[in-house]
Design an enzyme around this catalytic site. Structure first.
Site, PDB file in Angstrom:
ATOM      1  N   ASP A   1     211.366  56.540  83.989  1.00 49.70           N
ATOM      2  CA  ASP A   1     210.490  55.599  84.409  1.00 49.70           C
ATOM      3  C   ASP A   1     209.549  56.274  85.141  1.00 49.70           C
ATOM      4  O   ASP A   1     209.461  56.846  86.128  1.00 49.70           O
ATOM      5  CB  ASP A   1     211.170  54.758  85.206  1.00 49.70           C
ATOM      6  CG  ASP A   1     210.372  53.387  85.704  1.00 49.70           C
ATOM      7  OD1 ASP A   1     209.269  53.527  85.509  1.00 49.70           O
ATOM      8  OD2 ASP A   1     211.234  52.647  85.993  1.00 49.70           O
ATOM      9  N   VAL A   2     208.020  56.141  84.294  1.00 47.13           N
ATOM     10  CA  VAL A   2     206.980  56.807  85.070  1.00 47.13           C
ATOM     11  C   VAL A   2     206.556  56.215  86.338  1.00 47.13           C
ATOM     12  O   VAL A   2     205.852  56.877  87.095  1.00 47.13           O
ATOM     13  CB  VAL A   2     205.520  56.394  84.044  1.00 47.13           C
ATOM     14  CG1 VAL A   2     206.015  57.046  82.834  1.00 47.13           C
ATOM     15  CG2 VAL A   2     205.237  54.861  83.895  1.00 47.13           C
TER      16      VAL A   2
ATOM     17  N   ASN B   1     199.583  57.326  79.041  1.00 42.06           N
ATOM     18  CA  ASN B   1     199.486  56.373  78.193  1.00 42.06           C
ATOM     19  C   ASN B   1     200.288  55.151  78.499  1.00 42.06           C
ATOM     20  O   ASN B   1     199.877  53.764  78.071  1.00 42.06           O
ATOM     21  CB  ASN B   1     199.757  56.831  76.809  1.00 42.06           C
ATOM     22  CG  ASN B   1     200.039  55.625  75.754  1.00 42.06           C
ATOM     23  OD1 ASN B   1     198.944  54.897  75.350  1.00 42.06           O
ATOM     24  ND2 ASN B   1     201.087  55.198  75.195  1.00 42.06           N
TER      25      ASN B   1
ATOM     26  N   TYR C   1     195.427  43.156  85.529  1.00 37.27           N
ATOM     27  CA  TYR C   1     195.352  44.256  84.871  1.00 37.27           C
ATOM     28  C   TYR C   1     194.086  45.061  84.889  1.00 37.27           C
ATOM     29  O   TYR C   1     194.054  46.163  84.705  1.00 37.27           O
ATOM     30  CB  TYR C   1     195.694  43.664  83.379  1.00 37.27           C
ATOM     31  CG  TYR C   1     195.694  44.496  82.384  1.00 37.27           C
ATOM     32  CD1 TYR C   1     196.325  45.633  81.936  1.00 37.27           C
ATOM     33  CD2 TYR C   1     194.407  44.515  81.262  1.00 37.27           C
ATOM     34  CE1 TYR C   1     196.449  46.490  80.666  1.00 37.27           C
ATOM     35  CE2 TYR C   1     194.420  45.347  80.194  1.00 37.27           C
ATOM     36  CZ  TYR C   1     195.224  46.384  80.212  1.00 37.27           C
ATOM     37  OH  TYR C   1     195.037  46.962  78.968  1.00 37.27           O
TER      38      TYR C   1
ATOM     39  N   ASP D   1     209.323  58.224  77.400  1.00 40.86           N
ATOM     40  CA  ASP D   1     209.375  56.996  77.312  1.00 40.86           C
ATOM     41  C   ASP D   1     210.421  56.357  78.487  1.00 40.86           C
ATOM     42  O   ASP D   1     211.436  57.199  78.413  1.00 40.86           O
ATOM     43  CB  ASP D   1     209.155  56.374  75.892  1.00 40.86           C
ATOM     44  CG  ASP D   1     209.153  55.037  75.736  1.00 40.86           C
ATOM     45  OD1 ASP D   1     207.755  54.900  75.318  1.00 40.86           O
ATOM     46  OD2 ASP D   1     209.836  53.938  75.985  1.00 40.86           O
TER      47      ASP D   1
END
Length: 247
Positions: free
Chosen positions: A65-66, A92, A159, A41
């Site tokens: 940080d993805v 996710n 989005y 996360d």
């Protein structure tokens, strides 16, 4: 006679966005099923709560940080270091803002694209490298949205574009990787009662906790069902709706 089910005991599952909502529920159900989990996360507080609840024995955490490729690499590396392998990854982590095409700032647009699209790509790449290295196939599960199928509500164009990218990535990866025993699944829910859904503005003054929406555990249950399918079968796309929602 019970339906055939793949035992997840001691398999290793890596989950992004694990600090709350769907990610946290997925971590919990995976641990209950006997898996070992790498939880990632952006912030440490949600991960710390998971460790407090479940203990450190079968759970390791990674803060990162993805949007950065090295975060996905670190997530997979943590699983290998702690447990010797990684068998499944769950992409996710996502960001969404509700509003018209000109209502977002450029920074918000970049954040949606980078977290949701790049973050998923980086995790898939890191996972496939590890799956090929250790052999035996693996699972890439992507938490998408019905918005990516153009059946969500209005005022979510960017989005929807990011979620459509996830769905198309999943289909393309399935064609590329299934001959290697690597399964790719996109789980695409409609409204879910999460802090994410409450914060992005799509419910206006309403409270998603009081509406007829699904709960994080419902989506996490779909993730676990997907991973527990016998390896002879796969699910490409699973759309999920509450009984009260229309499309």
């Amino acid at each position: 006679m019970p339906a055939p089910s793949r035992d997840l005991t001691d398999t290793v599952v890596a989950v992004t966005g694990a600090g709350g909502g769907i990610g946290g529920a997925t971590v919990g159900l995976a641990l209950e099923a006997g898996a070992r989990v790498v939880a990632g996360d952006l912030r440490a507080d949600g991960l710390d709560r998971l460790v407090e609840e479940w203990g450190p024995g079968r759970l390791v955490t990674v803060v990162g940080d993805v949007r950065v490729e090295t975060t996905a690499e670190a997530l997979v590396a943590a699983g290998v270091e702690a447990f010797g392998r990684v068998d499944s990854v769950v992409a996710n982590a996502a960001v969404g803002f509700y509003g018209g095409i000109l209502d977002y700032s450029s920074e918000q647009v970049e954040l949606m694209v980078d977290v949701t699209v790049k973050g998923t790509v980086w995790l898939a790449r890191a996972a496939v490298r590890q799956f090929r290295s250790q052999g035996g196939g693996g699972d890439v599960v992507i938490i998408g949205s019905v918005a990516g199928l153009m059946i969500g509500g209005g005022k979510e164009a960017v989005y929807s574009a990011t979620k459509g990218a996830q769905i198309n990535l999943g289909y393309a990866l399935d064609r590329e990787l299934r001959s290697e025993g690597i399964r790719t699944t996109v789980i695409a829910p409609a409204g879910v009662n999460t802090a994410f859904a409450a914060a992005d503005g799509r419910f206006g003054e309403g409270d998603p906790s009081s509406g007829p929406f699904m709960e994080p555990a419902d989506i996490a249950g779909a993730v676990l069902h997907t991973l527990q399918q016998p390896r002879r079968m796969r699910t490409e796309l699973w759309t999920m709706w509450s009984l009260a929602e229309k499309h």
